[in-house]
Design a protein around this motif. Sequence first.
Motif, short mmCIF file in Angstrom:
data_model
loop_
_atom_site.label_atom_id
_atom_site.label_comp_id
_atom_site.label_asym_id
_atom_site.label_seq_id
_atom_site.Cartn_x
_atom_site.Cartn_y
_atom_site.Cartn_z
N TRP A 140 0.29 25.48 39.08
CA TRP A 140 1.33 26.37 39.47
C TRP A 140 1.72 27.25 38.15
O TRP A 140 2.32 26.49 37.29
CB TRP A 140 2.17 25.48 39.94
N HIS A 141 1.91 28.51 38.05
CA HIS A 141 2.14 29.24 36.75
C HIS A 141 1.64 28.42 35.56
O HIS A 141 2.12 28.35 34.42
CB HIS A 141 3.70 28.92 36.73
N GLY A 142 0.32 28.41 35.90
CA GLY A 142 -0.46 27.75 34.72
C GLY A 142 -0.42 26.36 34.43
O GLY A 142 -1.00 25.75 33.60
N ASN A 143 0.60 25.51 35.05
CA ASN A 143 0.81 24.10 34.98
C ASN A 143 -0.37 23.39 35.71
O ASN A 143 -0.21 23.47 37.10
CB ASN A 143 2.24 23.67 35.29
N VAL A 144 -1.03 22.48 35.17
CA VAL A 144 -1.96 21.49 35.94
C VAL A 144 -1.71 20.10 35.38
O VAL A 144 -1.55 19.94 34.51
CB VAL A 144 -3.35 21.98 35.42
N LEU A 145 -1.48 19.22 36.37
CA LEU A 145 -1.42 17.69 36.03
C LEU A 145 -2.52 16.91 36.76
O LEU A 145 -3.11 17.21 37.83
CB LEU A 145 -0.11 17.47 36.87
N LEU A 146 -3.07 16.48 35.68
CA LEU A 146 -4.35 15.55 36.01
C LEU A 146 -4.52 14.31 35.45
O LEU A 146 -3.38 13.76 34.70
CB LEU A 146 -5.50 16.10 34.95
N PHE A 147 -4.98 13.52 36.48
CA PHE A 147 -4.82 11.79 36.21
C PHE A 147 -6.02 10.97 36.66
O PHE A 147 -6.88 11.93 37.20
CB PHE A 147 -3.63 11.32 37.02
N LYS A 148 -6.19 10.07 36.31
CA LYS A 148 -7.62 8.98 36.23
C LYS A 148 -7.61 8.26 37.52
O LYS A 148 -8.31 8.17 38.39
CB LYS A 148 -7.96 8.31 35.02
N LYS A 149 -6.47 7.40 37.65
CA LYS A 149 -6.52 6.63 38.71
C LYS A 149 -5.02 6.38 39.51
O LYS A 149 -4.20 6.74 38.56
CB LYS A 149 -6.79 5.02 38.37
N GLY A 150 -5.04 6.50 40.52
CA GLY A 150 -3.74 6.03 41.23
C GLY A 150 -3.71 7.03 42.60
O GLY A 150 -4.74 7.39 43.04
N VAL A 151 -2.60 6.87 43.20
CA VAL A 151 -2.56 7.63 44.51
C VAL A 151 -1.32 8.38 44.35
O VAL A 151 0.01 8.13 44.10
CB VAL A 151 -2.17 6.54 45.64
N VAL A 152 -1.58 9.83 44.82
CA VAL A 152 -0.34 10.84 44.67
C VAL A 152 0.19 10.80 45.87
O VAL A 152 -0.19 10.60 47.13
CB VAL A 152 -1.07 12.24 44.77
N ARG A 153 1.69 10.45 46.14
CA ARG A 153 2.49 10.29 47.04
C ARG A 153 3.15 11.36 47.67
O ARG A 153 3.41 11.76 48.82
CB ARG A 153 3.53 9.13 46.82
N ASP A 154 3.48 12.22 46.69
CA ASP A 154 3.94 13.69 46.97
C ASP A 154 4.01 14.73 45.92
O ASP A 154 3.94 14.04 44.76
CB ASP A 154 5.65 13.26 47.04
N VAL A 155 3.88 15.84 46.06
CA VAL A 155 3.91 17.04 45.00
C VAL A 155 4.77 17.91 45.67
O VAL A 155 5.01 18.46 46.78
CB VAL A 155 2.55 17.51 45.14
N HIS A 156 5.43 18.59 44.47
CA HIS A 156 6.31 19.86 44.87
C HIS A 156 5.90 20.82 44.00
O HIS A 156 5.77 20.66 42.75
CB HIS A 156 7.79 19.55 44.89
N GLU A 199 10.85 35.63 32.89
CA GLU A 199 9.48 35.34 32.93
C GLU A 199 9.14 34.41 34.04
O GLU A 199 9.91 33.70 34.60
CB GLU A 199 8.88 34.80 31.90
N PRO A 200 7.82 34.80 34.74
CA PRO A 200 7.67 33.56 35.91
C PRO A 200 7.01 32.46 35.25
O PRO A 200 6.19 32.25 34.47
CB PRO A 200 6.31 34.40 36.59
N ARG A 201 7.96 31.23 35.91
CA ARG A 201 7.72 30.19 35.23
C ARG A 201 7.87 29.00 36.40
O ARG A 201 8.39 29.33 37.29
CB ARG A 201 8.85 29.84 34.10
N GLY A 202 7.27 27.85 35.96
CA GLY A 202 7.50 26.92 37.17
C GLY A 202 7.06 25.69 36.63
O GLY A 202 6.85 25.38 35.43
N ALA A 203 7.30 24.49 37.81
CA ALA A 203 7.19 23.13 37.27
C ALA A 203 6.46 22.55 38.49
O ALA A 203 6.75 22.86 39.91
CB ALA A 203 8.53 22.55 37.05
N VAL A 204 5.65 21.46 38.21
CA VAL A 204 4.90 20.51 39.05
C VAL A 204 5.58 19.24 38.95
O VAL A 204 5.75 18.57 38.05
CB VAL A 204 3.42 20.54 38.84
N VAL A 205 6.10 18.97 40.30
CA VAL A 205 6.53 17.61 40.32
C VAL A 205 5.84 16.73 41.19
O VAL A 205 5.86 17.05 42.35
CB VAL A 205 8.00 17.46 40.86
#
Length: 202
Positions: free
Chosen positions: A112-128, A136-142
């Motif tokens: 999202w706007h070049g932001n990538v979040l990567l992880f090894k182990k776990g469970v993703v509960r929610d993403v925004h 400038e076009p900027r963003g955040a991944v939560v």
Amino acid sequence: MHRIGRSLPASMLLSLRDRRMQKANAAALKTTATTGTLVASYNVHKCIGVDRKFDPERTIRVIREIDPDLIALQEADNRFGDRNGLLDLPRLERETGLVPVPISATGKGHGWHGNVLLFKKGVVRDVHQIKLPGLEPRGAVVAEIDLDGSQTLRIIAAHLGLLRRSRSQQARVVLDLMNSPDERPTLLLGDLNEWRLGNRLS
């Protein structure tokens, strides 16, 4: 008359002792690191190094060397046009075990706007995906992830703008996200662009 300073053999012994202590400390740190969670943030600059060469292979090598449990990448997509992703994510997963936090379809880009979040182990509960204010076009991944299977951690991966006024607005949005009433532990990762000296680009 007395000689000042240590003899060569004494200096060598001290040097050897110091090396042994450094190795022991490094081993202790490595042991500690294996029992914790290694978190990193890396602006890959569209896979262009300081030598101005486009080299996604090198970027993957750096990530593999860091060997994080969780990593936020910035500028992992082309900024213009189709905003194509620049990394071979299936290869990255094979070599490191890192998988991207899933986000809504963004064309051919990784994040999202070049932001990538990567992880090894776990469970993703929610993403925004949050669009940040500014010129400038900027963003955040939560993302809310159970990394150890017991407690959910909120991770905010952001890349703030170059202009001071925009960064100030963007920081307020991020702080509001961090101050949500559920008191969930929150980790902010990313490129905050607060490295400039003087009044340039302010």
